[in-house]
Design a protein around this motif. Structure first.
Motif, PDB file in Angstrom:
ATOM      1  N   THR A 320       0.858  -1.216   0.112  1.00 29.40           N
ATOM      2  CA  THR A 320       0.043   0.057   0.118  1.00 29.40           C
ATOM      3  C   THR A 320       0.851   1.234   0.061  1.00 29.40           C
ATOM      4  O   THR A 320       0.447   2.217  -0.666  1.00 29.40           O
ATOM      5  N   VAL A 329      -3.088   5.102  -5.332  1.00 28.92           N
ATOM      6  CA  VAL A 329      -4.129   5.099  -4.555  1.00 28.92           C
ATOM      7  C   VAL A 329      -4.033   6.093  -3.415  1.00 28.92           C
ATOM      8  O   VAL A 329      -2.917   6.716  -3.321  1.00 28.92           O
ATOM      9  N   ASN A 332      -8.072   6.315   1.139  1.00 29.71           N
ATOM     10  CA  ASN A 332      -9.538   6.309   1.016  1.00 29.71           C
ATOM     11  C   ASN A 332      -9.990   5.555  -0.172  1.00 29.71           C
ATOM     12  O   ASN A 332     -11.178   5.417  -0.627  1.00 29.71           O
ATOM     13  N   THR A 333      -8.994   5.157  -0.999  1.00 32.25           N
ATOM     14  CA  THR A 333      -9.624   4.355  -2.382  1.00 32.25           C
ATOM     15  C   THR A 333     -10.139   3.167  -2.077  1.00 32.25           C
ATOM     16  O   THR A 333      -9.722   2.376  -1.283  1.00 32.25           O
ATOM     17  N   VAL A 334     -11.372   2.737  -2.618  1.00 30.04           N
ATOM     18  CA  VAL A 334     -12.101   1.686  -2.460  1.00 30.04           C
ATOM     19  C   VAL A 334     -11.243   0.490  -3.576  1.00 30.04           C
ATOM     20  O   VAL A 334     -11.367   0.895  -4.725  1.00 30.04           O
ATOM     21  N   GLU A 357     -16.211  -4.586  -1.203  1.00 28.54           N
ATOM     22  CA  GLU A 357     -15.064  -3.712  -1.153  1.00 28.54           C
ATOM     23  C   GLU A 357     -14.750  -3.135   0.005  1.00 28.54           C
ATOM     24  O   GLU A 357     -15.328  -3.273   0.898  1.00 28.54           O
ATOM     25  N   SER A 359     -11.744   0.065   1.511  1.00 25.23           N
ATOM     26  CA  SER A 359     -10.736   1.125   1.301  1.00 25.23           C
ATOM     27  C   SER A 359      -9.476   0.703   1.641  1.00 25.23           C
ATOM     28  O   SER A 359      -9.155  -0.320   2.208  1.00 25.23           O
ATOM     29  N   VAL A 360      -8.395   1.095   1.140  1.00 28.53           N
ATOM     30  CA  VAL A 360      -6.966   0.904   1.186  1.00 28.53           C
ATOM     31  C   VAL A 360      -6.708   0.868   2.778  1.00 28.53           C
ATOM     32  O   VAL A 360      -5.937  -0.043   3.339  1.00 28.53           O
ATOM     33  N   SER A 361      -7.165   1.704   3.497  1.00 29.07           N
ATOM     34  CA  SER A 361      -6.894   1.734   4.899  1.00 29.07           C
ATOM     35  C   SER A 361      -7.553   0.357   5.711  1.00 29.07           C
ATOM     36  O   SER A 361      -7.051  -0.019   6.435  1.00 29.07           O
ATOM     37  N   LYS A 362      -8.853   0.077   5.253  1.00 29.07           N
ATOM     38  CA  LYS A 362      -9.452  -1.054   5.629  1.00 29.07           C
ATOM     39  C   LYS A 362      -9.034  -2.461   5.364  1.00 29.07           C
ATOM     40  O   LYS A 362      -8.939  -3.317   6.016  1.00 29.07           O
TER      41      LYS A 362
END
Length: 594
Positions: A320, A329, A332-334, A357, A359-362
């Motif tokens: 990431t 990304v 917050n990018t999904v 889906e 987010s990158v953080s998730k």
């Protein structure tokens, strides 16, 4: 010398004129001459007596001084010896960053025998066996009564053993002065120090040489007389090292693991403050290398440096971070995470169903394999390999110990697209915990590479920039959320914001042929304090099993994370980090620009 006549003519004539007896003059002169002769003889005798007295005084002084020297020396039999090359025995000390001794020299004695000088060989053999139970009486007696003229009994003995041998009263048993390497802290930092042994040996001295670890890496420097006994100063902190070893040992036993490793490193200087590999050994009595079994099961094997493992999801943050660095990304990018993700005959699945889906953080927070693999597809093979190379994950770490060369990463023979996808979440590329510490340090210090070192540094040692500071800051926010809301919830330490990532990887079989179904390598890569990291900590457990519940649990969140949290709780105050009563939320970190 002028002699006075006994009958001087002038006085004789004068005496006759006065009517005196001239013979009285002669007698008087004879008396005076005898008195002069007596005085001269007495002076000569007194001078000779004085010289003789001085000679005896000097002789008694020399004898007294020599007797004093002999009384303070060790008793030994005179032996003829041939001149030869001298053996240098002095070796510099090794100290930690605060000057506390880790390795030093100790004066002792060796024990050897000259059988031709023995009076009672049988009694000597029996007495030695009582003092040294590991000796064989029959073998000793055979050597003592054979044709051998010289025989080593023990290369180093304690003062108590020396006295016991001396009490045997056997003139054929002799002692030689010997200098040995002493590790006063026992097994603490054993894998770092390595150990020492004897090189060239003589009756009166032996050369101490390093056989492993930093002792061997700096062997030439430690034996250099030009050092003038200046110690080798390491980056280790003895107190922190001892605390880390104790916590890791307890965690290894509690989690039923067969082995464990930990690396604690300063993110700005690259200084390794603590490095632990378990099980360990006592360098004062270093065991011989194993000739059978798996090399990694030996106590001599340094899991933190030599052990290369697939470190699982700890690699996801690198994926990431690179994607954010490339502008592909943002946090917050999904990303589409519907699975399983198929590539040829391969299928990539998540540990849980996280929906359609994230987010990158998730993706980092929940540890989604599918999401990370899709981001890796966006990056591409060539760029991924170049980025991991910049982090130093594709080559050996140049740490100051000989074992570091054995920690060469295992790369895929064909770095294809599927390799790119699996490597993105820590499978298909094997590295050591030390590699991982260096990689996480680049994120923790703002995006610059640091090289791990065992030598004390005077200040930051930044290398090339790998990512922008804002990318590193965003990555740290994600790692903090993994602890507060994700898979590393047991990693929360009150007073210290901890950020990190868990990794659980199936363990490959030693002889090839796939992976074990019930054996894993569990890792937690962390940094603290998360808002302004000073240190990274890597904790790896080999085959852990947490058994407090109904079913055995092997994931890093249940095994490696609690151990790392306890270690941070113990060592953070020792490192001078003050706990925050109400720490600011790391998720609120923002960067400003001029």
């Amino acid at each position: 010398m002028t002699r006075t006549p006994l009958r001087p003519l002038a006085r004789i004539l004068q005496a006759r004129t006065k009517g005196e007896n001239p013979d009285a003059i002669e007698r008087e002169n004879i008396r005076l001459r005898h008195e002069q002769m007596r005085d001269r003889a007495r002076l000569r005798a007194e001078g000779r007596l004085l010289v003789l007295g001085l000679f005896f005084f000097c002789a008694f002084v020399v004898v007294g001084v020599r007797m004093g020297m002999l009384s303070g020396s060790e008793p030994s039999e005179p032996r003829a010896s041939a001149a030869g090359a001298s053996i240098l025995t002095q070796r510099a000390d090794i100290v930690d960053r605060r000057g506390r001794v880790l390795a030093t020299n100790f004066e002792t004695h060796s024990l050897y025998a000259q059988p031709q000088q023995m009076i009672d060989a049988e009694r000597a053999a029996a007495g030695l066996v009582k003092i040294f139970p590991d000796l064989d009486a029959e073998e000793l007696l055979e050597d003592f009564t054979g044709k051998r003229k010289f025989l080593w009994i023990k290369k180093k003995i304690s003062p108590e053993q020396k006295q016991a041998v001396h009490d045997l009263g056997e003139p054929g048993l002799l002692f030689g002065p010997r200098e040995m390497r002493l590790y006063p802290n026992g097994s603490i930092a054993a894998h770092i120090l390595g150990g020492a042994s004897f090189g060239r040996e003589g009756v009166h001295a032996a050369e101490v040489i390093g056989v492993a670890g930093i002792e061997k890496f700096y062997d030439k420097e430690l034996r250099d007389p030009a050092r003038a006994s200046k110690p080798l100063e390491l980056s280790l902190d003895l107190t922190v090292q001892a605390a880390a070893e104790r916590v890791l040992h307890g965690g290894m036993k509690l989690m039923n693991a067969k082995g464990a490793a930990a690396v604690l490193m300063d993110v700005h200087t690259g200084e390794v403050v603590a490095l632990v590999s378990l099980p360990d050994f006592d360098p004062n009595d270093r065991p011989r290398p194993a000739t059978e079994g798996v090399p990694s099961d030996s106590v001599l094997f340094n899991r933190a440096v030599q052990g290369v493992y697939e470190l699982g999801s700890t690699f996801k943050i690198f994926t990431t971070a690179q994607a954010m660095e490339l502008g592909l990304v943002n946090p917050n990018t999904v990303i589409d995470i519907r699975g399983p993700l198929k590539w040829g005959r391969h299928k990539i699945r998540d540990f849980h169903n996280y929906g359609k889906e994230l987010s990158v953080s998730k993706i980092i927070e929940k540890s989604s394999n599918i999401g990370t693999a899709r981001i890796a597809q966006m990056i591409g093979t060539a760029r991924q390999r170049a980025f991991l190379g910049q982090l130093g994950l594709l080559e050996t770490v140049p740490l100051e110990m000989v074992e570091a060369s054995g920690g060469r990463p295992l790369l895929p023979p064909n770095w294809s697209e599927i390799s790119t996808m699996t490597i993105s979440y820590g499978h298909g590329l094997s590295t050591s915990p030390l590699h991982l510490a260096a990689g996480y340090a680049a994120i923790a210090n703002g995006g610059t590479k640091v090289t791990p070192t065992l030598l004390k540094q005077s200040g930051p040692q930044y290398g090339a920039r790998i990512m922008r500071p804002e990318v590193a800051a965003a990555s740290r926010v994600m790692l903090r959320k993994v602890v507060t809301d994700g898979t590393a919830s047991f990693g929360e330490v009150r007073g210290y914001n901890v950020g990190g990532k868990t990794g659980t990887a199936d363990k490959p079989k030693e002889m090839g042929g796939g992976y074990y179904k019930d054996k894993v390598i569990a890792t937690f890569a962390s940094m603290f304090p998360a808002e302004d990291p000073k240190y990274v900590l890597i904790v790896t457990l080999d085959e852990p099993v947490e058994t407090s519940g109904d079913k055995p649990r092997r994931t890093a969140g249940w095994t490696a994370v609690p151990v790392a949290a306890e270690m941070i709780r113990r060592v953070a105050p020792l490192l001078g980090l003050r706990p925050e009563i109400e720490p600011a939320p790391a998720a609120g970190i923002t960067l400003t620009s001029n």
